[in-house]
Design a protein around this motif. Structure first.
Motif, PDB file in Angstrom:
ATOM      1  N   ILE A  98      49.319  16.119 -29.766  1.00  0.00           N
ATOM      2  CA  ILE A  98      48.595  15.982 -31.025  1.00  0.00           C
ATOM      3  C   ILE A  98      48.263  14.506 -31.184  1.00  0.00           C
ATOM      4  O   ILE A  98      49.148  13.687 -31.456  1.00  0.00           O
ATOM      5  CB  ILE A  98      49.437  16.480 -32.206  1.00  0.00           C
ATOM      6  CG1 ILE A  98      49.860  17.927 -31.973  1.00  0.00           C
ATOM      7  CG2 ILE A  98      48.673  16.340 -33.520  1.00  0.00           C
ATOM      8  CD1 ILE A  98      51.105  18.330 -32.722  1.00  0.00           C
ATOM      9  N   THR A  99      47.008  14.151 -30.993  1.00  0.00           N
ATOM     10  CA  THR A  99      46.567  12.764 -31.086  1.00  0.00           C
ATOM     11  C   THR A  99      45.848  12.559 -32.411  1.00  0.00           C
ATOM     12  O   THR A  99      44.808  13.166 -32.666  1.00  0.00           O
ATOM     13  CB  THR A  99      45.639  12.405 -29.919  1.00  0.00           C
ATOM     14  OG1 THR A  99      46.346  12.574 -28.684  1.00  0.00           O
ATOM     15  CG2 THR A  99      45.159  10.958 -30.026  1.00  0.00           C
ATOM     16  N   ILE A 135      53.416  13.949 -30.434  1.00  0.00           N
ATOM     17  CA  ILE A 135      52.448  13.321 -31.331  1.00  0.00           C
ATOM     18  C   ILE A 135      52.156  11.910 -30.847  1.00  0.00           C
ATOM     19  O   ILE A 135      53.073  11.164 -30.501  1.00  0.00           O
ATOM     20  CB  ILE A 135      52.969  13.279 -32.780  1.00  0.00           C
ATOM     21  CG1 ILE A 135      53.192  14.695 -33.312  1.00  0.00           C
ATOM     22  CG2 ILE A 135      51.994  12.522 -33.689  1.00  0.00           C
ATOM     23  CD1 ILE A 135      53.822  14.742 -34.699  1.00  0.00           C
ATOM     24  N   LEU A 136      50.876  11.566 -30.787  1.00  0.00           N
ATOM     25  CA  LEU A 136      50.423  10.219 -30.430  1.00  0.00           C
ATOM     26  C   LEU A 136      49.526   9.713 -31.540  1.00  0.00           C
ATOM     27  O   LEU A 136      48.643  10.431 -32.015  1.00  0.00           O
ATOM     28  CB  LEU A 136      49.658  10.238 -29.106  1.00  0.00           C
ATOM     29  CG  LEU A 136      48.909   8.948 -28.729  1.00  0.00           C
ATOM     30  CD1 LEU A 136      49.895   7.817 -28.433  1.00  0.00           C
ATOM     31  CD2 LEU A 136      47.982   9.184 -27.535  1.00  0.00           C
ATOM     32  N   LEU A 137      49.736   8.479 -31.937  1.00  0.00           N
ATOM     33  CA  LEU A 137      48.872   7.845 -32.929  1.00  0.00           C
ATOM     34  C   LEU A 137      47.904   6.920 -32.209  1.00  0.00           C
ATOM     35  O   LEU A 137      48.324   6.044 -31.459  1.00  0.00           O
ATOM     36  CB  LEU A 137      49.704   7.047 -33.934  1.00  0.00           C
ATOM     37  CG  LEU A 137      48.949   6.546 -35.170  1.00  0.00           C
ATOM     38  CD1 LEU A 137      48.624   7.705 -36.087  1.00  0.00           C
ATOM     39  CD2 LEU A 137      49.767   5.489 -35.899  1.00  0.00           C
ATOM     40  N   CYS A 138      46.604   7.123 -32.432  1.00  0.00           N
ATOM     41  CA  CYS A 138      45.581   6.290 -31.801  1.00  0.00           C
ATOM     42  C   CYS A 138      44.928   5.438 -32.892  1.00  0.00           C
ATOM     43  O   CYS A 138      44.134   5.928 -33.693  1.00  0.00           O
ATOM     44  CB  CYS A 138      44.541   7.155 -31.096  1.00  0.00           C
ATOM     45  SG  CYS A 138      43.378   6.215 -30.089  1.00  0.00           S
ATOM     46  N   ASN A 139      45.289   4.169 -32.917  1.00  0.00           N
ATOM     47  CA  ASN A 139      44.840   3.238 -33.953  1.00  0.00           C
ATOM     48  C   ASN A 139      43.551   2.558 -33.492  1.00  0.00           C
ATOM     49  O   ASN A 139      43.549   1.784 -32.541  1.00  0.00           O
ATOM     50  CB  ASN A 139      45.931   2.196 -34.205  1.00  0.00           C
ATOM     51  CG  ASN A 139      45.595   1.265 -35.356  1.00  0.00           C
ATOM     52  OD1 ASN A 139      44.539   1.353 -35.963  1.00  0.00           O
ATOM     53  ND2 ASN A 139      46.509   0.345 -35.654  1.00  0.00           N
ATOM     54  N   GLU A 197      48.758  19.475 -21.102  1.00  0.00           N
ATOM     55  CA  GLU A 197      47.975  20.666 -20.767  1.00  0.00           C
ATOM     56  C   GLU A 197      46.825  20.840 -21.760  1.00  0.00           C
ATOM     57  O   GLU A 197      45.739  21.282 -21.384  1.00  0.00           O
ATOM     58  CB  GLU A 197      48.883  21.898 -20.779  1.00  0.00           C
ATOM     59  CG  GLU A 197      49.960  21.868 -19.702  1.00  0.00           C
ATOM     60  CD  GLU A 197      50.953  23.011 -19.844  1.00  0.00           C
ATOM     61  OE1 GLU A 197      50.705  23.911 -20.685  1.00  0.00           O
ATOM     62  OE2 GLU A 197      51.961  23.001 -19.137  1.00  0.00           O
ATOM     63  N   HIS A 198      47.084  20.498 -23.015  1.00  0.00           N
ATOM     64  CA  HIS A 198      46.060  20.571 -24.058  1.00  0.00           C
ATOM     65  C   HIS A 198      46.191  19.361 -24.977  1.00  0.00           C
ATOM     66  O   HIS A 198      47.299  18.846 -25.179  1.00  0.00           O
ATOM     67  CB  HIS A 198      46.188  21.845 -24.902  1.00  0.00           C
ATOM     68  CG  HIS A 198      45.899  23.105 -24.140  1.00  0.00           C
ATOM     69  ND1 HIS A 198      46.875  23.768 -23.413  1.00  0.00           N
ATOM     70  CD2 HIS A 198      44.755  23.814 -23.983  1.00  0.00           C
ATOM     71  CE1 HIS A 198      46.335  24.835 -22.845  1.00  0.00           C
ATOM     72  NE2 HIS A 198      45.055  24.886 -23.176  1.00  0.00           N
ATOM     73  N   VAL A 199      45.053  18.931 -25.527  1.00  0.00           N
ATOM     74  CA  VAL A 199      45.024  17.828 -26.479  1.00  0.00           C
ATOM     75  C   VAL A 199      44.399  18.338 -27.775  1.00  0.00           C
ATOM     76  O   VAL A 199      43.307  18.911 -27.768  1.00  0.00           O
ATOM     77  CB  VAL A 199      44.199  16.634 -25.959  1.00  0.00           C
ATOM     78  CG1 VAL A 199      44.169  15.515 -26.996  1.00  0.00           C
ATOM     79  CG2 VAL A 199      44.760  16.125 -24.649  1.00  0.00           C
ATOM     80  N   LEU A 330      40.440  21.037 -30.331  1.00  0.00           N
ATOM     81  CA  LEU A 330      41.401  21.364 -29.278  1.00  0.00           C
ATOM     82  C   LEU A 330      40.690  21.375 -27.927  1.00  0.00           C
ATOM     83  O   LEU A 330      39.685  22.065 -27.751  1.00  0.00           O
ATOM     84  CB  LEU A 330      42.031  22.727 -29.554  1.00  0.00           C
ATOM     85  CG  LEU A 330      43.078  23.210 -28.561  1.00  0.00           C
ATOM     86  CD1 LEU A 330      44.322  22.316 -28.603  1.00  0.00           C
ATOM     87  CD2 LEU A 330      43.460  24.666 -28.847  1.00  0.00           C
ATOM     88  N   PHE A 331      41.227  20.602 -26.982  1.00  0.00           N
ATOM     89  CA  PHE A 331      40.689  20.525 -25.623  1.00  0.00           C
ATOM     90  C   PHE A 331      41.773  20.913 -24.631  1.00  0.00           C
ATOM     91  O   PHE A 331      42.934  20.498 -24.793  1.00  0.00           O
ATOM     92  CB  PHE A 331      40.239  19.095 -25.280  1.00  0.00           C
ATOM     93  CG  PHE A 331      39.146  18.533 -26.149  1.00  0.00           C
ATOM     94  CD1 PHE A 331      37.807  18.617 -25.749  1.00  0.00           C
ATOM     95  CD2 PHE A 331      39.442  17.895 -27.341  1.00  0.00           C
ATOM     96  CE1 PHE A 331      36.802  18.079 -26.537  1.00  0.00           C
ATOM     97  CE2 PHE A 331      38.447  17.354 -28.135  1.00  0.00           C
ATOM     98  CZ  PHE A 331      37.122  17.455 -27.734  1.00  0.00           C
TER      99      PHE A 331
END
Length: 395
Positions: A98-99, A135-139, A197-199, A330-331
């Motif tokens: 989860i980005t 979970i990833l946070l993309c700032n 596997e999925h983002v 969702l990819f």
């Protein structure tokens, strides 16, 4: 003079006419009952926008601010108990990453904290089925150190900073192209650092619904076994409620609308026949109730009919995607790599933002994409990062 038992029935006989009965039902339903019960429903044709939109928008903003403070306290309590997330690489290959893409805006609402706290809480509740989710946070803030909420979340989740001392946004870049490049960066960084596997690429004002993980687990384990879904370029988890009506340029909804008419027409037709003491409805009666059902559902709001699908994950609908919007996408890993390759060759501008760019690929590249109904996230951000909006409204 006729005997007493054979006197003309006058007005009573006239009201026994099916035509007059159905005409009265139509008038009472659409002129009296529906306006009285639906005038406060935001996504109904009967919604009294002039009366309720401004106060409802202000109430929403106030509630949103309170939700932001609760999210802030949630992470403050976690910090006291030192409940941070495991670092990348401690678990097996990530199943679902989860980005959350975030940029600093209106800090008093703590948008990203609302989203992150809800995902964190739901993952805890999910248990074993979500043990490979991260979970990833993309700032993507130009100066990441100024994004206070992102700095707070760095103690709990992995963080990827788009810009910093070595890289800054190009001054001449238009805002739509910058947003697309930031989006592509976050997607690419997700693949590189976590090999998922999925983002699930989520914008920082898309708060997940309670049932998001049971539904996603069902989709990934059951529905995605079908090739046309497994190979889709992307799966949207949100479509604006105002665009979910039947009378919109999405022709695939016409079959659903006809199905509503057939089911409603049959049920109401037999109910009317039983009440009138008839053996069954005639075809004109069935046709009337089919049209009656279709009109009622459209005027009250398809959005509210879709809410019934939340009863169980298998009831969720998966239909071809339409153009707007990208709060939650969702990819699969292969489709994410294809999307990255496509996006790098496109240049966005006003009127051709990243959602339009992604949708254009379905035609030019022969790809497929789908949307889940009802929505699995709530779009709570009323202040756009692209457009100035001083006095935002819910619609």
């Amino acid at each position: 003079m006729l005997p007493r038992g054979l006197q003309p029935c006058g007005r009573l006989c006239r009201w026994s006419s099916p035509f007059l009965q159905l005409l009265a039902l139509t008038a009472v339903t659409f002129v009296v009952l529906a306006p009285l019960t639906c005038h406060r429903l935001l996504h109904s044709y009967y919604y009294l926008r002039r009366w309720y939109l401004s106060p409802m928008s202000q109430d929403f903003l106030q509630q949103n601010q309170e939700d932001g403070l609760r999210a802030l306290h949630y992470f403050e309590r976690l910090r006291v108990h030192n409940a941070s997330e495991p670092a990348p690489g401690e678990a097996r290959r990530t199943g679902l990453l989860i980005t959350i893409i975030t940029v600093q805006r209106h800090p008093e609402f703590h948008y990203v904290l609302q989203v992150a706290s809800r995902f964190h809480s739901l993952l805890r509740q999910c248990g074993a089925p979500c043990r490979r989710h991260q979970i990833l946070l993309c700032n993507v803030e130009a100066d990441p150190s100024t994004h206070a909420d992102a700095q707070l979340l760095a103690g709990f989740f992995g963080v990827a900073n788009r810009y910093g001392s070595r890289q800054a946004p190009e001054p001449s870049l238009n805002q739509f192209e910058k947003e697309k490049r930031d989006y592509a960066y976050c997607l690419e960084k997700s693949l590189q650092d976590y090999d998922p596997e999925h983002v699930l690429l989520v914008e920082d004002d898309a708060v997940p619904e309670d049932e998001i993980f049971p539904v996603l687990n069902h989709l990934l384990q059951v529905r995605f076994s079908k090739p046309h879904l497994r190979d889709a370029l992307y799966m949207k988890l949100y479509h604006p409620e105002r665009l979910q009506r039947y009378l919109n340029p999405e022709p695939m909804r016409i079959l659903e609308w006809l199905g509503v008419g057939m089911l409603g027409g049959s049920l109401l037709g037999f109910a009317y026949a039983w009440a009138a003491g008839r053996p069954g409805p005639s075809w004109p009666i069935a046709l009337f109730f089919a049209l009656y059902s279709m009109l009622l559902v459209e005027l009250v709001g398809r959005h509210y009919l879709l809410e019934l699908r939340r009863l169980a994950p298998p009831l969720y609908n998966v239909v071809p995607a339409t153009e707007c919007c990208t709060p939650a996408m969702l990819f699969s890993a292969p489709s994410a790599r294809r999307a990255l390759g496509y996006l790098k060759k496109l240049r966005c501008r006003s009127g051709f933002a990243k959602d339009t760019a992604l949708y254009s690929l379905l035609r030019t590249k022969g790809e497929r994409a789908f949307v889940v109904e009802p929505n699995l996230v709530r779009h709570v951000g009323m202040f756009s990062s692209l457009r100035v909006n001083i006095n935002p409204k819910l619609l």
